[in-house]
Design a protein around this motif. Structure first.
Motif, short mmCIF file in Angstrom:
data_model
loop_
_atom_site.label_atom_id
_atom_site.label_comp_id
_atom_site.label_asym_id
_atom_site.label_seq_id
_atom_site.Cartn_x
_atom_site.Cartn_y
_atom_site.Cartn_z
N ALA A 1 -1.92 -1.51 -12.26
CA ALA A 1 -1.99 -0.24 -13.01
C ALA A 1 -2.86 0.72 -12.21
CB ALA A 1 -2.58 -0.46 -14.40
N LEU A 2 -2.40 1.95 -12.02
CA LEU A 2 -3.12 2.93 -11.23
C LEU A 2 -3.36 4.20 -12.06
CD1 LEU A 2 -0.51 1.73 -9.32
CD2 LEU A 2 -1.93 2.80 -7.55
N HIS A 3 -4.55 4.77 -11.91
CA HIS A 3 -4.83 6.06 -12.54
C HIS A 3 -5.99 6.72 -11.80
CE1 HIS A 3 -7.85 3.55 -14.66
NE2 HIS A 3 -8.56 4.68 -14.71
N PHE A 4 -6.18 7.99 -12.08
CA PHE A 4 -7.30 8.73 -11.52
C PHE A 4 -8.46 8.72 -12.50
CE2 PHE A 4 -3.83 10.73 -9.08
CZ PHE A 4 -4.36 10.65 -7.78
N LEU B 1 0.83 -1.20 0.00
CA LEU B 1 0.00 0.00 0.00
C LEU B 1 0.87 1.26 0.00
CD1 LEU B 1 -2.80 1.25 0.10
CD2 LEU B 1 -2.73 1.05 2.60
N HIS B 2 1.95 1.20 0.76
CA HIS B 2 2.88 2.33 0.78
C HIS B 2 3.48 2.56 -0.61
CE1 HIS B 2 5.89 5.10 2.34
NE2 HIS B 2 6.82 4.39 1.71
N ASP B 3 3.84 1.47 -1.26
CA ASP B 3 4.42 1.58 -2.61
C ASP B 3 3.39 2.13 -3.60
OD1 ASP B 3 6.23 1.41 -4.63
OD2 ASP B 3 6.19 -0.76 -4.82
N LEU B 4 2.14 1.64 -3.50
CA LEU B 4 1.10 2.12 -4.42
C LEU B 4 0.84 3.60 -4.23
CD1 LEU B 4 -1.46 -0.83 -4.26
CD2 LEU B 4 0.14 -0.30 -6.09
N ARG B 5 0.82 4.05 -2.99
CA ARG B 5 0.57 5.47 -2.73
C ARG B 5 1.71 6.34 -3.28
NH1 ARG B 5 -1.82 5.14 3.47
NH2 ARG B 5 -4.04 5.13 2.87
N ASN B 6 2.94 5.87 -3.14
CA ASN B 6 4.08 6.62 -3.67
C ASN B 6 4.00 6.71 -5.20
OD1 ASN B 6 5.21 7.16 -1.19
ND2 ASN B 6 6.63 5.42 -1.24
N LEU C 1 1.34 6.63 -6.95
CA LEU C 1 0.21 7.50 -7.32
C LEU C 1 0.63 8.97 -7.29
CD1 LEU C 1 -2.74 6.91 -8.07
CD2 LEU C 1 -3.35 7.52 -5.75
N THR C 2 1.51 9.31 -6.35
CA THR C 2 1.96 10.71 -6.28
C THR C 2 2.83 11.08 -7.47
OG1 THR C 2 3.91 10.10 -4.96
CG2 THR C 2 1.89 10.69 -3.77
N GLY C 3 3.36 10.08 -8.16
CA GLY C 3 4.21 10.35 -9.32
C GLY C 3 3.45 10.54 -10.61
N ILE C 4 2.14 10.42 -10.57
CA ILE C 4 1.35 10.59 -11.80
C ILE C 4 1.37 12.05 -12.24
CG2 ILE C 4 -1.01 10.60 -12.70
CD1 ILE C 4 -1.53 8.01 -11.28
N GLN C 5 1.75 12.28 -13.49
CA GLN C 5 1.81 13.62 -14.06
C GLN C 5 0.86 13.72 -15.24
OE1 GLN C 5 3.72 16.07 -12.77
NE2 GLN C 5 4.46 14.68 -11.18
N GLY C 6 -0.09 14.62 -15.16
CA GLY C 6 -1.03 14.81 -16.25
C GLY C 6 -2.31 14.04 -16.04
N PRO C 7 -3.39 14.50 -16.67
CA PRO C 7 -4.71 13.88 -16.45
C PRO C 7 -4.86 12.49 -17.06
CG PRO C 7 -4.83 15.55 -18.17
CD PRO C 7 -3.46 15.65 -17.59
N ASP C 8 -4.01 12.12 -18.03
CA ASP C 8 -4.16 10.83 -18.70
C ASP C 8 -3.02 9.86 -18.38
OD1 ASP C 8 -6.45 11.77 -19.90
OD2 ASP C 8 -5.44 12.43 -21.72
N ALA C 9 -2.28 10.13 -17.32
CA ALA C 9 -1.14 9.28 -16.97
C ALA C 9 -1.61 8.04 -16.22
CB ALA C 9 -0.14 10.06 -16.13
N VAL C 10 -0.90 6.94 -16.48
CA VAL C 10 -1.16 5.66 -15.79
C VAL C 10 0.17 5.16 -15.24
CG1 VAL C 10 -1.96 3.27 -16.03
CG2 VAL C 10 -3.09 5.11 -17.32
#
Length: 847
Positions: free
Chosen positions: A105-108, A69-74, A76-85
């Protein structure tokens, strides 16, 4: 049902990103911003051992291992731009199954966090760095685009294992063509086939830009729903960026009609636009590992970058060559704008820049055509259409008949056109035409889809047959490329600049000419009055009651001749740079005769170019005139003229008068004073200052460096001033009769007296060519004096007759050094007007 309009937009409106389901290759969790489970795919029970209803609302800490979970959260903070995965491979993330590894795979998605998890397949592991390096190295080997496309398809097929990998390029109209392929040997080839734009709906193309990778592992697999399907406000989960997103029923139907069991696409994006795709087909289910799919996506990006680099290098080489040709064209047009009226010349020149078969020129409602082009009467129609469609900008089409009614009648000569507007207002064009290129388009089945009312509503049904279908394409030309259009834009700007510059220059030249004409008329009037006054003064001041009449005449003639040489100095040497010292000495000699030493001159040898020389001649003339009338030269004083160059290279000229009457500023500024104070600043952009000091008038002039140069080392600045000629007692007498040709009665009478004084037995005077030839026919003279300019005719025919008859002749002219004699009379002795007995005697002696 039959009232529903069926067109291509039915497919375009299908919400393929809101299907609320995923493919069953993994599971999905949708988390709130504070990491609570908001939604989940229905198959979470297979991976977490809990149903969807049991985990909704649970915090992430009760599902994921702490470190994971710690790794996933880190990440997620590295996502740059609205279409980044973001991706995480081979992570033990499920707390209840610490031994199981997953690829994530993580995205917003809006305010939610979407986590997609797929079981990691260790058996499919590859060394990513080595594989990517090898794939990139192979892309550098092909020398042409066809080889490059084939190599790219082969590399991707070797990585993923698909039966067929195609490089699919989009055309301008949205249709596509298979330009590269690597396929299993027993399934045939799609290379060269075209697909209509409707095969890939607009919303699918938009997603290809946002998510450059798409996988469909098994067309027969049942989609896994996401629960709950809608949130509190009734909205489904937006799966635009999901790697497991379910598939549109229409697209499944399309692929099944092709016999495909699995597919994958990798976007090829160049300069932010969808250039094409890697389209991969497999004829049974296939799911490459998450790692290989990630490498495939990276390969697509590298393939696009290298393709863009190739395109840019080719385009740059073409554009550089075209720009050099454009510069040559513009230089020619700038020197002679009438070249634009010659379509053959323009067409031949432009073909070296932008390949074309013909050219049309529409300037000022005048038409001209060259090469393979429409009829002349079609150009006004085409120009008006471009005025409406693309006024002021470059426009091209490979199907002219589509925008110009009736253009299909001349499509064989001009099926496509590139228009280059060459004026500010949309009226003037250079039109480059290309002939019709009849070709056979190979389609993957009939591109005209039938309408139907199937299980998914009114729409265009996907084709069931993909057998090759040929279509003859007519009324189209080879399209103009983007590089050619960029070069055309450069041409447009350059042509407009040249045309406007020529127009502005012509207007400025007309205005300047008008202003200069007014100035010259005023100057002519001023100078004529000054010259007449000066001659009167010379006559008065030269009188001496004790001198003999012959001495008085000689002195007066010498001064008048010096004055004429001073004015001649302004235009001597065919407008080449001339010495400043010679200018000053000439003017001094013209006014002072033997007393020109009263003008003291000091300065290095410098040349003034014609513009500056002409201006300074006017200024010096006025200074000398004024000084002779009112200043140091009017009494027993003098003038000191010095000059030197400053640090910037400008020439500083100082004029200081001394020994004359006490100076007082003038009460009014006359034309001569205006010339002194304003000519240098106005004409040369230099400086001029004057001071009316009691002890003597002073002035300083600054001539910009661009007008000043140094003379050659062997050019002396001494001995250049004219000397007043004097008549000697030993003038050679003329023996015989003289033919005098002169169209001015007063000058003729003066010349008769001079010739009789020199010993002529008889002077026969005529004023026209006809009279002279008639006189020659009656009696040959011993010598002839011919005025060159006889009003509307010249005396060269008379010279021809004299030469043929063996009669000696000389020319008399007021043109000075600018006189250019015909080759037949080159070297003939010439006397300058106003001539004197001394000057005419010297010429006749030498003749």
């Amino acid at each position: 049902m039959s009232d529903i309009q069926v067109d291509l937009t039915n497919c375009d409106r299908e919400p393929i990103h809101l299907l609320s389901a995923i493919q069953p290759i993994g599971f999905l969790l949708c988390m709130t911003a504070d990491w609570l489970v908001a939604r989940a795919s229905a198959n979470v029970i297979d991976h977490l051992g809990q149903a969807v209803d049991d985990i909704i609302g649970l915090p992430a800490t009760e599902i994921f291992a702490v470190e994971a979970l710690h790794d996933l959260r880190n990440r997620l903070t590295g996502i740059q731009g609205p279409d980044a995965v973001e991706r995480v491979l081979g992570i033990a993330c499920i707390a209840a199954r610490p031994r199981d590894l997953y690829d994530c795979a993580l995205h917003f998605s809006g305010e939610h966090i979407v986590i997609e998890l797929e079981p990691n397949r260790r058996e499919d592991y590859v060394d990513s760095a080595s594989v990517i390096r090898s794939m990139m190295a192979r892309l550098d080997q092909p020398s042409d685009l066809a080889g490059y496309f084939k190599t790219g398809a082969r590399q991707l097929r070797a990585l993923t294992g698909f039966d067929r990998v195609m490089v699919y390029r989009f055309d301008r109209d949205g249709s596509g063509e298979v330009v590269g392929e690597a396929a299993r040997h027993d399934i045939g080839s799609f290379l060269g086939l075209h697909y209509p734009a409707s095969d890939i709906p607009q919303q699918a193309r938009a997603l290809y830009l946002r998510t450059p990778f798409r996988i469909i592992t098994d067309l027969a697999a049942e989609p896994v729903p996401i629960l709950p399907a809608r949130d509190a406000i009734g909205a489904p989960l937006d799966l635009s960026l999901s790697v497991m997103r379910s598939v549109s029923p229409i697209h499944i139907e399309y692929l099944k009609n092709m016999g495909v069991g699995a597919s994958m696409s990798v976007s090829i994006i160049i300069e932010g636009k969808l250039w094409g795709l890697f389209a991969c087909h497999h004829y049974s289910p296939l799911c490459p590992s998450f790692q290989k799919r990630t490498i495939a996506e990276l390969f697509g990006q590298m393939f696009a970058l290298k393709l863009e680099s190739r395109d840019r290098q080719e385009a740059a080489a073409y554009e550089n060559n075209a720009r050099r040709a454009t510069d040559r064209l513009m230089a020619s047009v700038a020197n002679d704008v009438t070249l634009l009226d010659n379509p053959e010349w323009v067409g031949e020149t432009l073909r070296a820049i932008i390949p074309c078969d013909g050219i049309g020129i529409w300037i000022g409602a005048k038409a001209a055509c060259g090469g393979s082009a429409p009829p002349l009467d079609a150009l006004p129609v085409i120009a008006r259409r471009f005025n409406a469609l693309a006024a002021g900008r470059v426009f091209s089409t490979d199907h002219l008949a589509e925008i110009v009614p009736g253009a299909d009648a001349y499509a064989a000569q001009a099926a496509g056109v590139l228009s280059i507007p060459i004026s500010r207002s949309p009226r003037d064009y250079v039109l480059l035409f290309r002939e019709e290129r009849v070709r056979q388009a190979r389609w993957a089945g009939d591109p005209h889809k039938p309408a139907s009312y199937g299980p998914n509503g009114a729409r265009l049904t996907p084709r069931e047959s993909f057998a090759e279908w040929r279509q003859e394409v007519r009324n189209r030309s080879e399209p103009f490329s983007a590089a050619e259009q960029r070069v055309a834009e450069t041409l447009r700007v350059s042509m407009i600049e040249v045309v406007l510059r020529l127009s502005d220059a012509a207007e400025t030249e007309r205005q300047t000419a008008a202003e200069r004409q007014e100035l010259l008329i005023a100057e002519l009037n001023h100078r004529v009055r000054n010259i007449l006054a000066l001659i009167r003064g010379l006559v008065r001041q030269s009188r001496d009651s004790k001198a003999r009449a012959v001495d008085y005449i000689a002195l007066l003639e010498g001064r008048i001749e010096a004055l004429a040489r001073a004015h001649d100095q302004i235009t001597q040497d065919n407008w080449a740079p001339a010495l400043l010292r010679a200018l000053i000495e000439t003017e001094a000699a013209a006014y002072l005769g033997g007393r020109r030493e009263r003008v003291e001159i000091e300065g290095e040898a410098v040349l003034l170019d014609p513009a500056a020389f002409s201006t300074m001649a006017l200024v010096i003339h006025e200074l000398v005139t004024n000084s002779a009338k009112y200043g140091g030269l009017s009494d027993s004083g003098g003038v000191r003229v010095t000059w030197a160059r400053d640090d910037a290279g400008d020439l500083i000229i100082d004029w200081r008068e001394f020994g004359g009457p006490i100076v007082t500023p003038p009460l009014r500024q006359g034309f001569g004073t205006t010339i002194i104070q304003r000519s240098v600043p106005y004409d040369l952009k230099g400086k001029a200052e004057v001071w009316y000091k009691p002890a003597g008038f002073e002035a300083q002039f600054s001539i910009p460096a661009r007008y000043v140069s140094q003379p050659a080392a062997n050019l002396s600045q001494t001995g250049t001033a004219p000397r007043a000629a004097a008549v000697t007692d030993s003038t050679a007498p003329l023996i015989g009769k003289v033919l005098l040709v002169e169209d001015s009665l007063i000058i003729a009478m003066d010349a008769e007296d001079i010739l009789m004084e020199l010993g002529a037995v008889e002077v026969r005077t005529v004023s026209t060519v006809a009279q002279a030839l008639e006189s020659l026919a009656q009696e040959k003279p011993s010598v002839a004096v011919l005025d060159v300019n006889l009003g509307e005719e010249n005396s060269f025919p008379i010279a021809d007759a004299l030469k043929a008859a063996g009669v000696r002749y000389v020319f008399a002219t007021g043109y000075g050094d600018q006189l250019r004699l015909p080759d037949a009379h080159a070297g003939t002795p010439t006397v300058k007007k106003p001539y004197t007995a001394a000057s005419l005697s010297r010429v006749l002696e030498g003749g």
